[in-house]
Enzyme design. Structure first.
Site, mmCIF file in Angstrom:
data_model
loop_
_atom_site.group_PDB
_atom_site.id
_atom_site.type_symbol
_atom_site.label_atom_id
_atom_site.label_comp_id
_atom_site.label_asym_id
_atom_site.label_seq_id
_atom_site.Cartn_x
_atom_site.Cartn_y
_atom_site.Cartn_z
ATOM 1 N N CYS A 102 0.839 -1.210 0.000
ATOM 2 C CA CYS A 102 0.000 0.000 0.000
ATOM 3 C C CYS A 102 0.871 1.256 0.000
ATOM 4 O O CYS A 102 1.523 1.573 0.998
ATOM 5 C CB CYS A 102 -0.913 -0.033 1.223
ATOM 6 S SG CYS A 102 -1.789 1.506 1.554
ATOM 7 N N CYS A 105 -0.033 3.907 2.633
ATOM 8 C CA CYS A 105 0.373 3.460 3.973
ATOM 9 C C CYS A 105 1.811 3.877 4.256
ATOM 10 O O CYS A 105 2.152 4.290 5.373
ATOM 11 C CB CYS A 105 0.255 1.936 4.090
ATOM 12 S SG CYS A 105 -1.414 1.293 3.889
#
Length: 344
Positions: A102, A105
């Site tokens: 991600c 993230c």
């Protein structure tokens, strides 16, 4: 879960997460103690003793206690979530649900870790790998990642979804601490061995690529249009820059919603159900609030009813949402199939 900072009243009626804890691993509860509540977290060790992450014993497990922990940032799993429930009766625990693949993230995690360090033991950060901990993902209703929540006194509090700028995340931390204080959670933790060793300092974070850094700076100023241009430049230089693609999708969403209200957007869409721009604006609103399937459904329902430039506009917006949510998300896979069927 929405991008709205928490309020202390948000704890009322919160879902009890204690069911995630393996009862065989829990300390025996005293008669009449509620399962998973702050009273149960203290366990049955010596007077006031508490087990904390890493198995480090500490005294004074009440809400005003000081505990010793191995680190202010801990990795938590479905099996070890008991640690968070126990710890949250002393300090608020910020929960970061993330994944290795991600991009957003990776942008958010350093901010969370930096702010946790700044609070000097008044907050602990628990990191949850979404790929390997499905129970926690479900418990926190993490429809997209990164998802950030808090646990205070054994109760969860939804915070936000997506990679917010540092200034907004800082505001969220302040409100979490205020919520904890109003719920009687006012303790502090100490990192094990910190007093005996010379502070080494955190390793310097890797510098961001120039256009990524410029985009971050623009977001901090609230200049979303400039951030959009920086990410577009980064993608033009490297079409395979997935962090730039994800960053562009997120900041474009912020730019489109900037200065607009939910009532305004929903009223316009209700008045013009075939207006592509009006429907996309409400879909933006749904995405920002974590209502992914509602956003997908709204635009996918519209695709077969329009043609030409309008249809292409919807296709592009949906592809942008797919990047924002993550191509591995099962909801994205289902929406892709439905979009392909409608187009071809």
């Amino acid at each position: 879960m929405t991008n709205v900072p928490p309020t202390p009243s948000g704890l009322r009626g919160a879902v009890d997460l204690s069911s995630l804890v393996d009862r065989a691993q829990r300390p025996t509860q005293q008669a009449g103690a509620p399962a998973g509540g702050p009273g149960a977290a203290a366990g049955t060790g010596g007077a006031g003793a508490a087990a904390v992450p890493g198995g480090v014993p500490a005294t004074g497990a009440g809400p005003d206690a000081d505990l010793t922990v191995p680190s202010l940032v801990i990795d938590v799993t479905d099996q070890s979530f008991q640690d968070v429930l126990q710890l949250s009766s002393v300090v608020p625990v910020i929960v970061d649900i993330w994944a290795e693949w991600c991009g957003p993230c990776k942008q958010l995690s350093p901010i969370l870790e930096q702010l946790t360090a700044e609070y000097d033991g008044r907050v602990v950060l628990a990191k949850v790998d979404a790929d390997t901990n499905p129970q926690l993902v479900q418990a926190f209703q993490a429809q997209s990642i990164p998802t950030v929540a808090a646990v205070i006194g054994g109760r969860p509090l939804g915070l936000f979804v997506g990679a917010l700028p540092e200034a907004q995340v800082r505001d969220v931390f302040e409100q979490v601490v205020a919520a904890a204080e109003q719920n009687g959670v006012t303790g502090r933790v100490t990192v094990d061995g910190a007093a005996e060793t010379e502070p080494q300092g955190e390793p310097a974070p890797e510098p961001l690529p120039p256009h990524h850094q410029a985009a971050y700076d623009a977001i901090e100023r609230g200049d979303y249009a400039a951030a959009v241009q920086e990410y577009k430049t980064a993608i033009a230089q490297d079409p395979n820059d997935q962090m730039a693609v994800a960053g562009l999708a997120q900041v474009s969403l912020l730019d489109r919603l900037n200065g607009r209200t939910a009532d305004e957007l929903r009223s316009a869409a209700a008045a013009a159900p075939q207006d592509v721009e009006a429907q996309m604006a409400v879909a933006d609103l749904d995405i920002s609030g974590g209502h992914v399937e509602d956003a997908f459904g709204r635009l996918l329902d519209l695709v077969p009813t329009v043609f030409g430039a309008d249809r292409e506009t919807l296709r592009v917006r949906l592809v942008e949402y797919f990047e924002l949510i993550g191509v591995d998300d099962p909801r994205v896979a289902a929406a892709r199939r439905r979009l392909a069927s409608a187009l071809y």
